[in-house]
Enzyme design. Structure first.
Site, mmCIF file in Angstrom:
data_model
loop_
_atom_site.group_PDB
_atom_site.id
_atom_site.type_symbol
_atom_site.label_atom_id
_atom_site.label_comp_id
_atom_site.label_asym_id
_atom_site.label_seq_id
_atom_site.Cartn_x
_atom_site.Cartn_y
_atom_site.Cartn_z
ATOM 1 N N ASP A 189 -7.359 4.638 6.636
ATOM 2 C CA ASP A 189 -6.221 5.116 6.044
ATOM 3 C C ASP A 189 -5.483 6.258 6.713
ATOM 4 O O ASP A 189 -5.179 7.186 5.818
ATOM 5 C CB ASP A 189 -6.688 5.302 4.569
ATOM 6 N N GLY A 212 -2.323 12.218 1.870
ATOM 7 C CA GLY A 212 -2.577 11.513 3.330
ATOM 8 C C GLY A 212 -3.404 12.585 4.018
ATOM 9 O O GLY A 212 -3.086 13.878 4.133
ATOM 10 N N ASP A 225 0.774 -1.407 -0.051
ATOM 11 C CA ASP A 225 -0.052 0.214 0.048
ATOM 12 C C ASP A 225 0.789 1.253 -0.088
ATOM 13 O O ASP A 225 1.888 1.239 0.714
ATOM 14 C CB ASP A 225 -0.992 0.115 1.316
#
Length: 442
Positions: A318, A337, A165
């Site tokens: 996440d 992010g 990932d």
């Protein structure tokens, strides 16, 4: 020993939803009683105890009692980038957000591609003593997308899944081999579905709003093309596949078809993809920059529909912490992010559950029951005999998200400065109280 009384207990795995009591003994759920009020005498008899003073009592009136939530997608940055997040700070942020188990990704520096590093992450999580930390090891050595890691050895060291990932594995043959090899471990392969040739140097979803901001776009097909490829490979090999951070309506369609065809596939969606869209992205706030990028409103409708009909199996944050200095760069240069562990549950509750789009029972199914089952973890349920991983949740509690009150070392969240409603007020891991009155206990 612990007696939580008069809370609304929720666990769809056991068919539990109603006001009742839960008793804990020796770190495990001892007895669950729904629909009736327990007397002190009954509690002592059930616990095999003669002194009520030896039993901690918690009044759950007006609150929900959930099994500890399981976050199947977390980045903790240790080893190598501890300035962003440490395992200790991430585990503390997790329990404050209601997550008693977290799966941590392999894209650290160095990459978690050896047994020694898997064991390091697992043991560091145990030393932190808060959320249960489960390592996800890399699929390929150095996450270079070429040579498969020693998956059996990594599983023996404590890995519960495999993922590169952060990078999509571009070689179809490498990914096919990974699915074949992973069958020896029984662990799923988690796929970051992104075609590099389509994504290019894009920084947000390709579309009208992207063009208005003058930013390079990532087309929806960069994800959905790879979802289709990986689903076909999983069907061919009989491997166990989990699709990370689904964000497009086309991906939902492909996953739905693959499941109907009998492919062993599960999928997750992140709260920010459900709650924020490309049209919400401001050029001056890089906390909205995430990969895959924030979707269109049409995508969001398909994602929610997929959650409700079982096409998408779970929610996952996440959690991707970055330093203020990194996120202070221009939008095109800042890293992807969003920091999510401490805000995700409250944001989903406020925007989806409180508005009637998602039931509390479905929330627990998506964020506890299903991820625990898929990755073979303890917990995720209120079943008697299970570890007492518990969340006492106050649906009425309101808080403003501030950097000063957070446990995470990074603060790159679009919810910073916003007021949210619905927070965990007490959290137990293995029967041990780790959060009380919203504060993580040392």
């Amino acid at each position: 020993m612990l007696w939580i009384k008069d809370a609304h207990l929720v666990d769809p795995a056991c068919g539990i939803s109603g006001r009742g009591s839960l008793l804990v003994r020796e770190g495990r759920i001892h007895k669950v009683v729904v629909g009736e009020t327990l007397t002190a005498e009954a509690v002592l008899a059930l616990l095999g105890c003669s002194d009520l003073a030896a039993v901690d009592q918690v009044d759950g009136t007006g609150m929900y009692l959930f099994p500890g939530l399981v976050d199947a997608h977390v980045h903790l940055r240790e080893p190598g980038q501890e300035e962003k997040e440490e395992i200790r700070s991430g585990a503390r942020a997790a329990v404050r957000g209601g997550f008693t188990s977290i799966l941590v990704m392999a894209n650290t520096q160095p990459v978690i591609d050896s047994r020694a590093l898997v064991e390091y992450v697992r043991l560091a999580g145990e030393r932190a003593g808060k959320a249960r930390v489960y390592p996800v090891a890399a699929v390929t050595k150095g996450m270079a997308g070429k040579e498969i890691t020693e998956m059996v050895d990594l599983k023996d060291g404590g890995a519960v899944a495999f993922s590169d990932d952060g990078k999509g594995i571009q070689s179809a043959e490498t990914f096919r081999l990974a699915l074949e090899y992973a069958k020896l471990t029984g662990c799923p392969v988690i796929s970051h579905c992104e075609d590099d040739s389509l994504a290019g140097a894009g920084v947000m979803r390709k579309g009208e709003h992207c063009a208005r901001l003058g930013l390079k776009g990532i087309p929806a097909s960069a994800e959905s093309v790879m979802v289709a490829r990986d689903a076909l490979l999983a069907g061919e090999t009989g491997g166990r596949l989990h699709i990370a951070h689904v964000s497009t309506k086309e991906s939902v369609q492909v996953i739905r078809m693959a499941k109907k065809a009998g492919v062993d596939l599960t999928a997750e969606v992140n709260p920010h993809h459900l709650l924020l869209a490309d049209e919400d992205v401001p050029l001056t706030d890089t906390s909205y920059k995430v990969n895959p990028p924030l979707p269109s409103r049409a995508d969001q409708e398909a994602l929610l529909e997929g959650l409700l009909d079982g096409t998408i199996d779970m929610l996952a944050t996440d959690h991707a912490p970055h330093t203020w200095e990194e996120k202070a760069r221009p939008f095109a240069e800042a890293p992807f992010g969003i920091n999510g562990l401490e805000t995700a549950l409250a944001a989903v509750w406020q925007e989806l559950v409180a508005k009637g789009k998602l039931t509390p029972e479905k929330l627990v199914e998506l964020w506890a029951v299903n991820p625990a089952r898929r990755f073979g973890l303890t917990g995720g349920t209120l079943a008697e005999g299970s570890p007492a991983d518990l969340v006492l949740f106050d649906p009425a509690r309101r808080e403003r998200v501030t950097a000063e009150t957070r446990e995470s070392k990074s603060h790159n969240t679009p919810f910073l400065g916003r007021e949210l409603q619905g927070f965990p007020v007490m959290v137990w891991v293995g029967g041990k109280l780790v959060v009380k009155d919203r504060k993580v206990l040392d």
